[in-house]
Motif scaffolding. Structure first.
Motif, PDB file in Angstrom:
ATOM      1  N   ALA A 153     -91.927  29.960  21.683  1.00 55.87           N
ATOM      2  CA  ALA A 153     -92.537  30.485  20.460  1.00 55.87           C
ATOM      3  C   ALA A 153     -91.520  31.338  19.704  1.00 55.87           C
ATOM      4  O   ALA A 153     -90.746  32.071  20.302  1.00 55.87           O
ATOM      5  N   LYS A 154     -91.539  31.206  18.408  1.00 49.80           N
ATOM      6  CA  LYS A 154     -90.712  32.072  17.561  1.00 49.80           C
ATOM      7  C   LYS A 154     -91.607  32.751  16.529  1.00 49.80           C
ATOM      8  O   LYS A 154     -92.670  32.236  16.184  1.00 49.80           O
ATOM      9  N   ILE A 155     -91.129  33.880  16.065  1.00 45.22           N
ATOM     10  CA  ILE A 155     -91.936  34.643  15.120  1.00 45.22           C
ATOM     11  C   ILE A 155     -91.812  34.095  13.697  1.00 45.22           C
ATOM     12  O   ILE A 155     -90.874  33.344  13.388  1.00 45.22           O
ATOM     13  N   ASN A 156     -92.749  34.471  12.873  1.00 47.31           N
ATOM     14  CA  ASN A 156     -92.651  34.262  11.430  1.00 47.31           C
ATOM     15  C   ASN A 156     -91.656  35.303  10.918  1.00 47.31           C
ATOM     16  O   ASN A 156     -91.984  36.473  10.750  1.00 47.31           O
ATOM     17  N   SER A 211    -100.399  33.401  11.740  1.00 48.65           N
ATOM     18  CA  SER A 211     -99.451  33.926  10.745  1.00 48.65           C
ATOM     19  C   SER A 211     -98.264  34.643  11.373  1.00 48.65           C
ATOM     20  O   SER A 211     -97.220  34.798  10.750  1.00 48.65           O
ATOM     21  N   LEU A 212     -98.417  35.094  12.615  1.00 48.68           N
ATOM     22  CA  LEU A 212     -97.317  35.813  13.283  1.00 48.68           C
ATOM     23  C   LEU A 212     -96.189  34.893  13.705  1.00 48.68           C
ATOM     24  O   LEU A 212     -95.099  35.361  14.029  1.00 48.68           O
ATOM     25  N   PHE A 213     -96.456  33.598  13.721  1.00 47.14           N
ATOM     26  CA  PHE A 213     -95.489  32.685  14.328  1.00 47.14           C
ATOM     27  C   PHE A 213     -94.826  31.784  13.298  1.00 47.14           C
ATOM     28  O   PHE A 213     -95.346  31.559  12.201  1.00 47.14           O
ATOM     29  N   SER A 214     -93.678  31.293  13.702  1.00 50.15           N
ATOM     30  CA  SER A 214     -92.881  30.431  12.831  1.00 50.15           C
ATOM     31  C   SER A 214     -93.682  29.227  12.353  1.00 50.15           C
ATOM     32  O   SER A 214     -94.515  28.688  13.085  1.00 50.15           O
ATOM     33  N   ASP A 250     -95.376  25.532  21.633  1.00 46.19           N
ATOM     34  CA  ASP A 250     -95.024  26.947  21.452  1.00 46.19           C
ATOM     35  C   ASP A 250     -96.245  27.864  21.501  1.00 46.19           C
ATOM     36  O   ASP A 250     -96.161  28.988  21.980  1.00 46.19           O
ATOM     37  N   ARG A 295     -91.635  30.357  27.614  1.00 43.39           N
ATOM     38  CA  ARG A 295     -91.727  31.385  26.567  1.00 43.39           C
ATOM     39  C   ARG A 295     -92.669  30.938  25.453  1.00 43.39           C
ATOM     40  O   ARG A 295     -92.378  31.090  24.256  1.00 43.39           O
ATOM     41  N   ALA A 296     -93.755  30.352  25.855  1.00 45.38           N
ATOM     42  CA  ALA A 296     -94.812  29.991  24.910  1.00 45.38           C
ATOM     43  C   ALA A 296     -95.820  31.137  24.848  1.00 45.38           C
ATOM     44  O   ALA A 296     -95.789  32.048  25.674  1.00 45.38           O
ATOM     45  N   VAL A 299     -91.493  37.063  22.788  1.00 44.11           N
ATOM     46  CA  VAL A 299     -91.142  35.661  22.556  1.00 44.11           C
ATOM     47  C   VAL A 299     -89.629  35.561  22.428  1.00 44.11           C
ATOM     48  O   VAL A 299     -88.916  36.568  22.498  1.00 44.11           O
ATOM     49  N   ASP A 341     -87.464  35.185  20.091  1.00 40.60           N
ATOM     50  CA  ASP A 341     -86.765  36.036  19.131  1.00 40.60           C
ATOM     51  C   ASP A 341     -87.546  37.316  18.835  1.00 40.60           C
ATOM     52  O   ASP A 341     -87.364  37.917  17.781  1.00 40.60           O
ATOM     53  N   MET A 400     -95.957  43.491  14.599  1.00 36.17           N
ATOM     54  CA  MET A 400     -96.179  42.521  13.518  1.00 36.17           C
ATOM     55  C   MET A 400     -97.667  42.390  13.206  1.00 36.17           C
ATOM     56  O   MET A 400     -98.060  42.308  12.045  1.00 36.17           O
TER      57      MET A 400
END
Lengths: 410, 410
Positions: A2-5, B116-119, B178, B209-210, B269, B271, B280
């Protein structure tokens, strides 16, 4: 993985009001016993109107009775409330259908979420200064670039300066803009758009097929009968404008939470026929939201009743008398200020060209008055602070007196 | 030229529940005088607990008094409520800080907004079937492709089948994922994840890392003491899971609106270091939201008091007795059904392999019972309908009797 926004990282430090609270708290910790005089956050202080309390009470009692209990309501709000809102518009000659009204938990939510209806490629324009939600929600949604410290603004976002020179209403955008946020009465400047001001933006939007997001959350503070209280007082706006409104400041619902948006059936955009955006907002709200609290909605219905309206109006008058007291103190010191006549905010020009945060700190240190630095609302807010007229009369008078007595001017 | 967010056009027709309501209404219009027996929407019907009513009353009265009125509250919810929520977790051996709790207006809002928090590049997995919000919010945010009618699913979205074969809990995703949404007790299947089930997903999430989005909105319906009521009963989950919960079904707040999410400080996560997502979400909520209704929050505090909890538990028992009545009628007809023992939903397998909507229509026509078609929750829901145990006892008994008497089985 997972990656952040990562758009969140573009946001500049801290939402404005938490930072104001942090500095105020730090001052109190460093100066124990000091009484802060809070003209910072625009938060209502007077109790709810009796008719509103009665509405809230009755709804609570209904929830206690098996034959009157109700669960989920309509996503778009109870019909009786939407009808009451339509009647309030009709009194100003504006005809809206109940299917054009969407009740929410407040103008802040709608102001933040409305951008979801539009393409991520949209070019967004905001008044400068402006309420931070318009900007931050678009930053998070990825419509802005990084923050440019030199300009004190986000790359890719169109800032429309509201200055002494233009009477705090922006000139039309020169370059491409798809979405323009307007707020009238304005938070923070207290300026109110005239019919001619709005006419100009509506004509521009219709010509360029742009959409105006019109935040009218302070409309009930307008006293001048010539000033429009809704964007829909200007014909043609129903084809290019969404209006957001709230019970927060008109009925003291800052904590109770209730607002609404109007997405007219006539509203159309390049790739969306009339009715499309109305249906999209309906879908957005029914997907992400389950309606405003039924208790709050009953309070809203009561606030729009004849008695409730009259009682709420007296509370608004009270706050506007506060605004006059603040204005009088500032003008008496020879300071320059705006707003406060048709809005609960006074927009004070800092003396001797001081920076907003510096003057915020000076006011805090010398007078113990907490304000909101204008620069927190955008680059053109630099050199101003906002004073809120919300407060108990005695506190407002104490703050005005403290400014009069303790502020050390050049 | 404003353009729309074209992702909305990817959404398949109508949100599930409006479509159910439409068909039910059409049936009544075609058959005037028919009394519908509603086991469709999971909407509470019993009055609020006396302690909760008292809490609501007291807060309304406070809003009427100048010395007790309050306006804006903390974005993340009143401290007293967050403390009460933490105490409830502590009773199950889960230690959470009040800064890890975020009060909201309901689980639906949080379920929709959390993405919304995630890519935007995140690969999302949902249980199939699942509550539609997880899917629809990600479609609107652009994480899914178009709807594939053949597969009855969105391209790019990972469906994790929950079937009779796997006991309605999914196997681990084989390809990259993710974000994984899990709901336990499950809406719609009524299945509850065991500790071992959750352990497997937590280990998977930590390894890859999901992030797990765990919807526990029906946790209070679990009667089996061996079944976990929170994802955090499984150690390690605080590093990979967000939990969403609600007062809607535990205290009858479907209309009052109140919920919360837990975003642990330990959550990290690829990043985002521990604490990043917590910050966040704080930023997201303070930007797009102004707190849940203060009246509703007082009701939530009352619902978590000793007396309130006991009273709410009796209402939950009432609904669970309803579930037993529904199960008994279905099993008596030789039908196959699941759920309804630790969840307020019964998941009925359609007879003779009928399609969900066909069986929905058949039940409606023959028994006047409104259900929710399983296929509306995802492709693996095909061949099932959901029956809700929310309702007055007499209505539930009437529906059960009508099914027993009027359903024509081949």
């Amino acid at each position: 993985m997972a990656k952040i926004n990562a758009n969140y990282d573009r946001l500049t430090a801290g939402y404005l009001f938490p930072e104001v609270a942090r500095r105020a708290q730090a001052f109190v910790q460093a100066h124990p016993g000091v009484k802060l005089l809070r003209l910072g956050i625009g938060d209502t202080t007077e109790p709810l109107a009796p008719a509103v309390i009665q509405g809230l009470r009755e709804r609570v009692e209904r929830l206690a009775k098996v034959e009157m209990y109700t669960g989920y309501g309509d996503y778009e709000g109870e019909l009786a409330l939407r009808e009451a809102i339509c009647r309030a518009y009709a009194e100003r000659g504006i005809r809206l259908g109940t299917d054009e009204i969407f009740v929410s938990d407040g103008a802040k939510s709608d102001s933040g979420n409305i951008q979801s209806l539009f393409s991520s490629e949209s070019v967004v324009a905001v008044e400068d200064p402006a309420y931070p939600v318009y900007v931050d929600s678009n930053v998070i949604a990825g419509r802005c670039g990084s923050f440019d410290s030199a300009r004190q603004g986000y790359r890719g976002l169109v800032y429309m300066p509201c200055t002494e020179q233009n009477g705090f209403f922006p000139v039309l955008p020169a370059a491409r803009v798809d979405l323009a946020y307007l707020c009238s009465p304005n938070n923070p400047t207290g300026a109110v758009a005239t019919r001619a001001n709005i006419r100009r933006f509506v004509d521009w939007a219709l010509e360029h097929r742009a959409v105006i997001i019109f935040d009218a959350a302070y409309a009930s503070y307008i006293r001048d009968p010539e000033l429009p209280r809704s964007v829909y007082e200007v014909p043609g706006s129903e084809r290019c404008a969404i209006e957001i409104n709230s019970f927060a400041k008109s009925a003291g619902f800052t904590g109770v939470r209730l607002g609404w948006s109007v997405v007219p059936n006539a509203l159309a955009v390049e790739d969306g026929e009339p009715g499309k955006l109305n249906q999209m907002w309906r879908r957005r709200q029914s997907t992400f939201f389950n309606g405003a609290s039924n208790i709050a909605q009953q309070g809203g219905i009561a606030a729009l009743s004849e008695q409730g309206h009259a009682e709420c109006q007296r509370i608004i008058d009270y706050y506007m008398d506060n605004a006059a007291i603040i204005r009088s103190a500032l003008l008496g010191l020879g300071l320059t200020c705006y707003g406060g006549s048709n809005a609960p905010y006074v927009w004070l020009k800092t003396p001797a060209g001081m920076k907003s945060w510096d003057f915020f700190d000076k006011l805090l240190a010398e007078t113990h008055v907490v304000t909101t630095p204008g620069s927190g609302f955008g680059p053109s807010g630099e050199g101003f602070v906002r004073l809120s007229a919300f407060g108990h009369r005695a506190d407002i008078e104490e703050a005005a007196e403290s400014i009069r007595t303790n502020l050390r001017l050049g």
